[in-house]
Design an enzyme around this catalytic site. Structure first.
Site, PDB file in Angstrom:
ATOM      1  N   THR A 231      10.255 -21.380  40.199  1.00  0.00           N
ATOM      2  CA  THR A 231      10.595 -22.598  39.552  1.00  0.00           C
ATOM      3  C   THR A 231      10.996 -23.807  40.486  1.00  0.00           C
ATOM      4  O   THR A 231      10.400 -24.990  40.010  1.00  0.00           O
ATOM      5  CB  THR A 231      11.988 -22.229  38.832  1.00  0.00           C
TER       6      THR A 231
ATOM      7  N   GLN B 286      16.307 -13.892  34.757  1.00  0.00           N
ATOM      8  CA  GLN B 286      17.496 -13.796  35.901  1.00  0.00           C
ATOM      9  C   GLN B 286      17.705 -12.386  36.432  1.00  0.00           C
ATOM     10  O   GLN B 286      16.949 -11.558  36.071  1.00  0.00           O
ATOM     11  CB  GLN B 286      18.614 -14.472  35.616  1.00  0.00           C
TER      12      GLN B 286
ATOM     13  N   ASP C  61      14.357 -12.450  40.339  1.00  0.00           N
ATOM     14  CA  ASP C  61      13.102 -12.474  41.029  1.00  0.00           C
ATOM     15  C   ASP C  61      12.641 -10.904  41.491  1.00  0.00           C
ATOM     16  O   ASP C  61      12.164 -10.969  42.657  1.00  0.00           O
ATOM     17  CB  ASP C  61      13.345 -13.152  42.162  1.00  0.00           C
TER      18      ASP C  61
ATOM     19  N   THR D 190      24.590 -17.737  36.759  1.00  0.00           N
ATOM     20  CA  THR D 190      23.916 -18.625  35.684  1.00  0.00           C
ATOM     21  C   THR D 190      24.792 -18.761  34.531  1.00  0.00           C
ATOM     22  O   THR D 190      25.760 -18.168  34.300  1.00  0.00           O
ATOM     23  CB  THR D 190      22.267 -18.148  35.237  1.00  0.00           C
TER      24      THR D 190
ATOM     25  N   ARG E 162      12.264 -23.187  46.176  1.00  0.00           N
ATOM     26  CA  ARG E 162      13.411 -23.094  47.342  1.00  0.00           C
ATOM     27  C   ARG E 162      13.100 -21.786  47.909  1.00  0.00           C
ATOM     28  O   ARG E 162      12.528 -20.675  47.241  1.00  0.00           O
ATOM     29  CB  ARG E 162      14.644 -23.053  46.693  1.00  0.00           C
TER      30      ARG E 162
ATOM     31  N   ARG F 245      13.816 -18.260  49.275  1.00  0.00           N
ATOM     32  CA  ARG F 245      14.695 -17.321  48.966  1.00  0.00           C
ATOM     33  C   ARG F 245      15.429 -16.661  49.978  1.00  0.00           C
ATOM     34  O   ARG F 245      14.885 -16.270  51.097  1.00  0.00           O
ATOM     35  CB  ARG F 245      14.164 -16.089  48.034  1.00  0.00           C
TER      36      ARG F 245
ATOM     37  N   GLY G 182      11.178 -18.273  36.039  1.00  0.00           N
ATOM     38  CA  GLY G 182       9.707 -18.282  36.255  1.00  0.00           C
ATOM     39  C   GLY G 182       9.161 -16.977  36.432  1.00  0.00           C
ATOM     40  O   GLY G 182       9.524 -16.298  37.605  1.00  0.00           O
ATOM     41  N   HIS G 183       8.163 -16.516  35.863  1.00  0.00           N
ATOM     42  CA  HIS G 183       7.358 -15.269  35.938  1.00  0.00           C
ATOM     43  C   HIS G 183       5.970 -15.616  36.589  1.00  0.00           C
ATOM     44  O   HIS G 183       5.293 -16.439  36.018  1.00  0.00           O
ATOM     45  CB  HIS G 183       7.325 -14.373  34.688  1.00  0.00           C
ATOM     46  N   THR G 184       5.695 -14.992  37.707  1.00  0.00           N
ATOM     47  CA  THR G 184       4.539 -15.137  38.225  1.00  0.00           C
ATOM     48  C   THR G 184       3.575 -14.112  37.769  1.00  0.00           C
ATOM     49  O   THR G 184       3.913 -13.060  37.975  1.00  0.00           O
ATOM     50  CB  THR G 184       4.557 -15.225  39.839  1.00  0.00           C
TER      51      THR G 184
ATOM     52  N   LYS H 217      10.020  -8.946  37.473  1.00  0.00           N
ATOM     53  CA  LYS H 217       9.973  -8.205  35.985  1.00  0.00           C
ATOM     54  C   LYS H 217       8.839  -8.548  35.342  1.00  0.00           C
ATOM     55  O   LYS H 217       8.371  -7.810  34.594  1.00  0.00           O
ATOM     56  CB  LYS H 217      11.311  -9.121  35.379  1.00  0.00           C
TER      57      LYS H 217
HETATM   58  P1  IMP Z   1      21.091 -22.293  36.738  1.00  0.00           P
HETATM   59  O1  IMP Z   1      20.687 -21.053  36.071  1.00  0.00           O
HETATM   60  O2  IMP Z   1      20.008 -23.468  37.042  1.00  0.00           O
HETATM   61  O3  IMP Z   1      22.295 -22.694  36.137  1.00  0.00           O
HETATM   62  O4  IMP Z   1      21.254 -21.721  38.194  1.00  0.00           O
HETATM   63  C1  IMP Z   1      22.583 -20.810  38.404  1.00  0.00           C
HETATM   64  C2  IMP Z   1      22.199 -19.936  39.586  1.00  0.00           C
HETATM   65  O5  IMP Z   1      21.206 -19.065  39.184  1.00  0.00           O
HETATM   66  C3  IMP Z   1      21.490 -20.539  40.684  1.00  0.00           C
HETATM   67  O6  IMP Z   1      21.890 -19.944  41.973  1.00  0.00           O
HETATM   68  C4  IMP Z   1      20.071 -20.152  40.604  1.00  0.00           C
HETATM   69  O7  IMP Z   1      19.269 -20.234  41.763  1.00  0.00           O
HETATM   70  C5  IMP Z   1      20.011 -18.783  39.986  1.00  0.00           C
HETATM   71  N1  IMP Z   1      18.870 -18.874  38.987  1.00  0.00           N
HETATM   72  C6  IMP Z   1      18.489 -19.278  37.933  1.00  0.00           C
HETATM   73  N2  IMP Z   1      17.647 -18.698  37.417  1.00  0.00           N
HETATM   74  C7  IMP Z   1      17.065 -17.824  38.422  1.00  0.00           C
HETATM   75  C8  IMP Z   1      15.903 -17.244  38.355  1.00  0.00           C
HETATM   76  O8  IMP Z   1      15.179 -17.087  37.369  1.00  0.00           O
HETATM   77  N3  IMP Z   1      15.725 -16.289  39.340  1.00  0.00           N
HETATM   78  C9  IMP Z   1      16.799 -16.175  40.311  1.00  0.00           C
HETATM   79  N4  IMP Z   1      17.628 -16.957  40.454  1.00  0.00           N
HETATM   80  C10 IMP Z   1      17.915 -17.899  39.416  1.00  0.00           C
END
Ligand code: IMP
Length: 430
Positions: free
Chosen positions: A300, A224, A13, A239, A303, A305, A40-42, A16
Site C-alpha cells: 500500500t 491486516q 502481510d 489499526t 514502506r 517492512r 493491499g493484496h498482491t 493472505k
Molecule cells: P492504519 O490502519 O492506516 O491506521 O495504520 C495503523 C497500523 O496498522 C500501522 O502500523 C500500519 O502500518 C498498519 N497496517 C494497516 N494496514 C496494514 C496492512 O494491510 N498490512 C500491514 N500493516 C498494516
C-alpha cells in the site's frame, strides 16, 4: 455449507491474498469484513502482478461474488479507480459480481487529511499509519457522525449533515496546521461517487443469508493481522478495527453459527510495517536478507517492512483469539539460503519465562525472545509440489512449528505464483 474465515496471525502481510485466491476456486462469495484501503493484496496471475486494496481477490474467479461488508471503511475514490483499472485490464466487474454494503462507512477527504496531519504533528510518537484515513473514519462511525455509503445517494441529507460536520473538521485541521477543506467541492465529488456506486450497494446480510440457505460457500477474507487488532494487538500501535475472525460476523451481518472453520495464515518469518513492539525483530544482515528476498515492502505505501524470526508465542495466542482450526504457512521459500534459522518459542523477563503475549508496552520493552535454532537449507523450493521432496531441514522446521502449535498445517506456499503451493488438505469446501 461451511463459511470459512481466513485471518493473519501476525502483523499483516502474511500472504493472505494468495491463500484466499486458492480457496476462492470453490467459493461462491468472498467477503471483506473490516479495514479499508490500508490493506493491499498482491496476486501474481499468469506472471502479471495485481495489487488490490478494497476489492476482494476473488474478483479474478468468474463464479465468485465479491462482497464488501458493512465493517469495511470505503474510500469511494479508491474503490472506483480500482473498479475502473480492473475493467481496463479486461476483468469483468458488474453489480452482480461486486456487492457493497450500503451500511459501510465512507472515508471522507477530512479523514485522510486528519490522519496525515496528526501523524505529522506526533513526530516520533506517531503510529506509522498508512495515511489512508482509516482511524478517523472508524472514530466518526463510533461517534455517530459518519457517512454510510447509502448516504452518498441521498443529496439533501448528505448536504445538510456535511455542513455541520465539516465545520468541526476544518477547525481541527487548522489546529493541526493543515489546510481547511472546501464544502462545495466535497459535496459535488461525493454525490457523484454516490451515483457511480449506487448499483453496487445492497443489504449484504440478506445476500449472504440467502446464499447460505442455497448451500453456497462463503469465504471471509480478513485484512491486516491479529496483532493489529484494536483490542488484542500491540495497542496503541494497531489499526482501528477488530481484525480477529469473530468480527467476520459483525462486519458482514452473518451470525456466528455459520462459521465452521478459521484458517490462520503464518508467514515463515515475521514482518511488521509502522511503529510498535516486535520482539523477534532482526536489525542485522539477516533481517535485510529476508526483506530483499521476500520483497518485504508495503503493497500500500511501499514502506520497507521490518523483518524478524518466526514468533510462535504470538501465533499460539492468535490460534486462541481466532479459534483457528488449521494453518497455512507462507513464504517458506524465502528462508532458503540461510545457514541457520531460529524460532522463538517463549519469552524471558530476567530469569522468568513468559509463555504469553504481553499486554503493555512496558512489558514488551522488558521481554527477550528465547529461540530454538535449526540448520537451514540451500535448495530453492519454488515448484516443489510434494511435501516429501522438501529438504529434510525444511521438513524439520515445519514439523516443529506444527507440534509446538498443536494445529495442523494444511497449505504451504513455496513461491509467489498461484501454482507454488503444497496442498496438504483439499476439503475446505465441499
Ligand atoms: P492504519 O490502519 O492506516 O491506521 O495504520 C495503523 C497500523 O496498522 C500501522 O502500523 C500500519 O502500518 C498498519 N497496517 C494497516 N494496514 C496494514 C496492512 O494491510 N498490512 C500491514 N500493516 C498494516
Amino acid at each position: 455449507m461451511p463459511a470459512i474465515v481466513v485471518v493473519g496471525t501476525q502483523w499483516g502481510d502474511e500472504g493472505k491474498g494468495k491463500i484466499v485466491d486458492f480457496l476462492t476456486a470453490k467459493a461462491h462469495f468472498v467477503v471483506r469484513f473490516q479495514g479499508g484501503n490500508n490493506a493491499g493484496h498482491t496476486l501474481v496471475i499468469n506472471q502479471k502482478k495485481y495489487i488490490l486494496h478494497l476489492i476482494p481477490s476473488g474478483i479474478f474467479h468468474p463464479q465468485t461474488v465479491c462482497v464488501i461488508g458493512n465493517g469495511v471503511v470505503v474510500d469511494p475514490a479508491v474503490l472506483i479507480s480500482e473498479i475502473e483499472n480492473l475493467k481496463n485490464a479486461g476483468v469483468e466487474i458488474t453489480p452482480k459480481k461486486l456487492k457493497i454494503s450500503e451500511r459501510a462507512h465512507a472515508i471522507m477527504p477530512y479523514h485522510k487529511a486528519l490522519d496525515l496531519a496528526r501523524e505529522a504533528k506526533a513526530k516520533k510518537n506517531k503510529i506509522g499509519t498508512t495515511g489512508r484515513g482509516i482511524g478517523p473514519c472508524y472514530e466518526d462511525k463510533v461517534a455517530r457522525r459518519g457517512f454510510r455509503l447509502i448516504d452518498l445517494t441521498r443529496p439533501k441529507y448528505f448536504k445538510e449533515r456535511l455542513k455541520t460536520i465539516l465545520e468541526e473538521k476544518n477547525f481541527f485541521l487548522q489546529y493541526l496546521s493543515a489546510e481547511p477543506l472546501d464544502y462545495k467541492e466535497i459535496c459535488e465529488k461525493y454525490l457523484e461517487f454516490g451515483k457511480y456506486l449506487k448499483p453496487y450497494l445492497t443489504d449484504v446480510s440478506s445476500l449472504l443469508w440467502e446464499g447460505f440457505k442455497k448451500n453456497k460457500n462463503i469465504l471471509f477474507e480478513g485484512a491486516q493481522g491479529t496483532y493489529l487488532d484494536i483490542d488484542y494487538g500491540t495497542y496503541p500501535y494497531v489499526t482501528s478495527s477488530n481484525t480477529l475472525a469473530g468480527n467476520a460476523c459483525c462486519g458482514s451481518g452473518l451470525g456466528p453459527t455459520f462459521i465452521k472453520e478459521v484458517i490462520g495464515i503464518v508467514k515463515a518469518y515475521t514482518t511488521r510495517v509502522g511503529e510498535g513492539p516486535f520482539p523477534t525483530e532482526l536489525k542485522d544482515e539477516i533481517g535485510e536478507y529476508l526483506r530483499e528476498k521476500g520483497g518485504e515492502y508495503g503493497s500500500t505505501t511501499g514502506r520497507p517492512r521490518r523483518c524478524g524470526w518466526l514468533d510462535l508465542v504470538m501465533v499460539k495466542f492468535a490460534i486462541k483469539l481466532n479459534g483457528i482450526t488449521s494453518l497455512a504457512l507462507t513464504k517458506l521459500d524465502v528462508l532458503s539460503g540461510l545457514s541457520k534459522i531460529k524460532l522463538c518459542v517463549v519469552y524471558r523477563i530476567g530469569k522468568k519465562i513468559l509463555e504469553t503475549f504481553p499486554t503493555t508496552l512496558e512489558d514488551f520493552s522488558k521481554i527477550e525472545p528465547v529461540y530454538e535454532e535449526f540448520p537451514g537449507w540451500e535448495e530453492n523450493l519454488e515448484g516443489i509440489e510434494d511435501l516429501n521432496k522438501l529438504p529434510k531441514e525444511a521438513k524439520e522446521y515445519i514439523k516443529t512449528i506444527e507440534s509446538y502449535l498443536g494445529v495442523p498445517i494444511s497449505i504451504i506456499s513455496t513461491g509467489p505464483g498461484r501454482e507454488n503451493c503444497l496442498i496438504l488438505r483439499d476439503n475446505f469446501f465441499h
